[in-house]
Design a protein around this motif. Structure first.
Motif, short mmCIF file in Angstrom:
data_model
loop_
_atom_site.label_atom_id
_atom_site.label_comp_id
_atom_site.label_asym_id
_atom_site.label_seq_id
_atom_site.Cartn_x
_atom_site.Cartn_y
_atom_site.Cartn_z
N ALA A 1 -42.49 -91.62 -119.43
CA ALA A 1 -42.19 -92.38 -118.21
C ALA A 1 -41.72 -93.79 -118.55
O ALA A 1 -40.77 -94.30 -117.95
CB ALA A 1 -43.41 -92.43 -117.29
N ALA A 2 -42.35 -94.41 -119.54
CA ALA A 2 -41.97 -95.77 -119.94
C ALA A 2 -40.57 -95.79 -120.55
O ALA A 2 -39.79 -96.73 -120.31
CB ALA A 2 -42.98 -96.33 -120.93
N ILE A 3 -40.22 -94.77 -121.31
CA ILE A 3 -38.87 -94.69 -121.89
C ILE A 3 -37.84 -94.52 -120.78
O ILE A 3 -36.81 -95.19 -120.77
CB ILE A 3 -38.80 -93.54 -122.92
N LEU A 4 -38.13 -93.63 -119.82
CA LEU A 4 -37.20 -93.40 -118.71
C LEU A 4 -36.97 -94.66 -117.88
O LEU A 4 -35.87 -94.89 -117.38
CB LEU A 4 -37.73 -92.28 -117.80
N ASN A 5 -38.00 -95.47 -117.74
CA ASN A 5 -37.92 -96.66 -116.91
C ASN A 5 -37.72 -97.95 -117.70
O ASN A 5 -37.72 -99.03 -117.12
CB ASN A 5 -39.19 -96.78 -116.05
N SER A 6 -37.56 -97.82 -119.01
CA SER A 6 -37.50 -99.00 -119.90
C SER A 6 -38.63 -99.97 -119.57
O SER A 6 -38.43 -101.18 -119.47
CB SER A 6 -36.14 -99.68 -119.80
N ASN A 7 -39.83 -99.42 -119.39
CA ASN A 7 -41.00 -100.22 -119.07
C ASN A 7 -41.53 -100.84 -120.36
O ASN A 7 -42.31 -100.23 -121.09
CB ASN A 7 -42.07 -99.36 -118.39
N LEU A 8 -41.11 -102.06 -120.62
CA LEU A 8 -41.44 -102.72 -121.87
C LEU A 8 -42.92 -103.01 -122.01
O LEU A 8 -43.46 -102.98 -123.12
CB LEU A 8 -40.62 -104.00 -122.02
N GLN A 9 -43.59 -103.27 -120.91
CA GLN A 9 -45.03 -103.56 -120.98
C GLN A 9 -45.79 -102.33 -121.49
O GLN A 9 -46.64 -102.45 -122.38
CB GLN A 9 -45.55 -103.98 -119.61
N VAL A 10 -45.48 -101.16 -120.96
CA VAL A 10 -46.16 -99.94 -121.39
C VAL A 10 -45.75 -99.59 -122.82
O VAL A 10 -46.59 -99.24 -123.65
CB VAL A 10 -45.87 -98.77 -120.42
N LEU A 11 -44.46 -99.68 -123.12
CA LEU A 11 -44.01 -99.40 -124.48
C LEU A 11 -44.69 -100.32 -125.49
O LEU A 11 -45.14 -99.87 -126.55
CB LEU A 11 -42.48 -99.52 -124.59
N ASP A 12 -44.79 -101.60 -125.16
CA ASP A 12 -45.44 -102.56 -126.04
C ASP A 12 -46.90 -102.20 -126.26
O ASP A 12 -47.42 -102.34 -127.37
CB ASP A 12 -45.31 -103.97 -125.48
N THR A 13 -47.56 -101.71 -125.23
CA THR A 13 -48.96 -101.33 -125.33
C THR A 13 -49.16 -100.07 -126.18
O THR A 13 -50.09 -100.00 -126.98
CB THR A 13 -49.55 -101.08 -123.92
N LEU A 14 -48.28 -99.09 -126.03
CA LEU A 14 -48.46 -97.81 -126.71
C LEU A 14 -47.99 -97.81 -128.17
O LEU A 14 -48.47 -97.01 -128.96
CB LEU A 14 -47.75 -96.70 -125.94
N LEU A 15 -47.05 -98.68 -128.50
CA LEU A 15 -46.52 -98.72 -129.87
C LEU A 15 -47.25 -99.78 -130.68
O LEU A 15 -47.39 -100.92 -130.25
CB LEU A 15 -45.02 -99.03 -129.84
N HIS A 16 -47.68 -99.40 -131.86
CA HIS A 16 -48.36 -100.34 -132.76
C HIS A 16 -47.38 -101.42 -133.19
O HIS A 16 -46.17 -101.17 -133.33
CB HIS A 16 -48.90 -99.59 -133.98
N ASP A 17 -47.87 -102.63 -133.39
CA ASP A 17 -47.00 -103.74 -133.79
C ASP A 17 -46.29 -103.48 -135.12
O ASP A 17 -45.21 -104.01 -135.35
CB ASP A 17 -47.79 -105.04 -133.87
N GLU A 18 -46.89 -102.66 -135.97
CA GLU A 18 -46.29 -102.35 -137.28
C GLU A 18 -45.61 -100.98 -137.27
O GLU A 18 -45.48 -100.34 -138.33
CB GLU A 18 -47.36 -102.41 -138.36
N LEU A 19 -45.19 -100.52 -136.10
CA LEU A 19 -44.54 -99.22 -135.97
C LEU A 19 -43.43 -99.03 -136.99
O LEU A 19 -42.65 -99.96 -137.26
CB LEU A 19 -43.92 -99.09 -134.56
N ILE A 20 -43.34 -97.82 -137.53
CA ILE A 20 -42.23 -97.41 -138.38
C ILE A 20 -41.59 -96.21 -137.70
O ILE A 20 -42.24 -95.18 -137.50
CB ILE A 20 -42.70 -97.01 -139.80
#
Length: 119
Positions: free
Chosen positions: A14-33
Motif C-alpha cells: 500500500a505504501a509503494i502504491l501511494n508513495s507513502n514515504l512515512q510508512v516506507l521510512d518506518t518499514l525499511l531499515h536505515d541500512e537497507l541493501i
C-alpha cells in the motif's frame, strides 16, 4: 509471527502504491541493501528517491506465489508481483520476483535487504 509479517507486507504494498514515504521510512531499515532487477545495489535513500521526487508512480501491484519462511527473529518473503506504472514519464509493465528479509529490532520488524529479478 507469520500473520504480523503478512500484515507488514500488505502495508508495504500500500505504501509503494501511494508513495507513502512515512510508512516506507518506518518499514525499511536505515541500512537497507536493495539489489534491483537491473543489478544495481541501492541504499534506502536511493530506493526512496523516485518516490520522493515523483519520478515513479506505481499504478497497479498484484502479488502472487507468496512464500514466507521464519528463522527466529528473521523472516524471508519471496513473492511474484505484476507491476504497472510510470517511471520518468514512460509507462512500464513488469513481472518481478522479490525476496525480502525482515528482521526484528526490539519490537519493530524492518526490511534489511531485498532483491528483485524480472521473470
Amino acid at each position: 509471527m507469520e500473520r504480523e509479517i503478512l500484515k507488514l507486507e500488505a502495508q508495504l504494498i500500500a505504501a509503494i502504491l501511494n508513495s507513502n514515504l512515512q510508512v516506507l521510512d518506518t518499514l525499511l531499515h536505515d541500512e537497507l541493501i536493495f539489489v534491483n532487477h537491473l543489478g544495481m545495489v541501492l541504499s534506502k535513500k536511493e530506493d526512496l528517491a523516485p518516490h520522493i521526487n515523483g519520478d515513479l508512480k506505481i499504478t497497479e501491484l498484484v502479488a502472487s506465489d507468496q512464500q514466507l519462511h521464519l528463522f527466529g527473529d528473521t523472516a524471508v518473503v519471496v513473492v511474484t508481483k505484476e507491476i504497472r506504472g510510470i517511471y520518468l514519464d514512460q509507462p512500464f509493465e513488469n513481472r518481478v520476483k522479490f525476496t525480502r528479509v525482515w528482521k526484528l529490532f526490539n519490537k519493530d520488524w524492518k526490511v534489511i535487504t531485498a532483491s528483485s529479478v524480472l521473470c
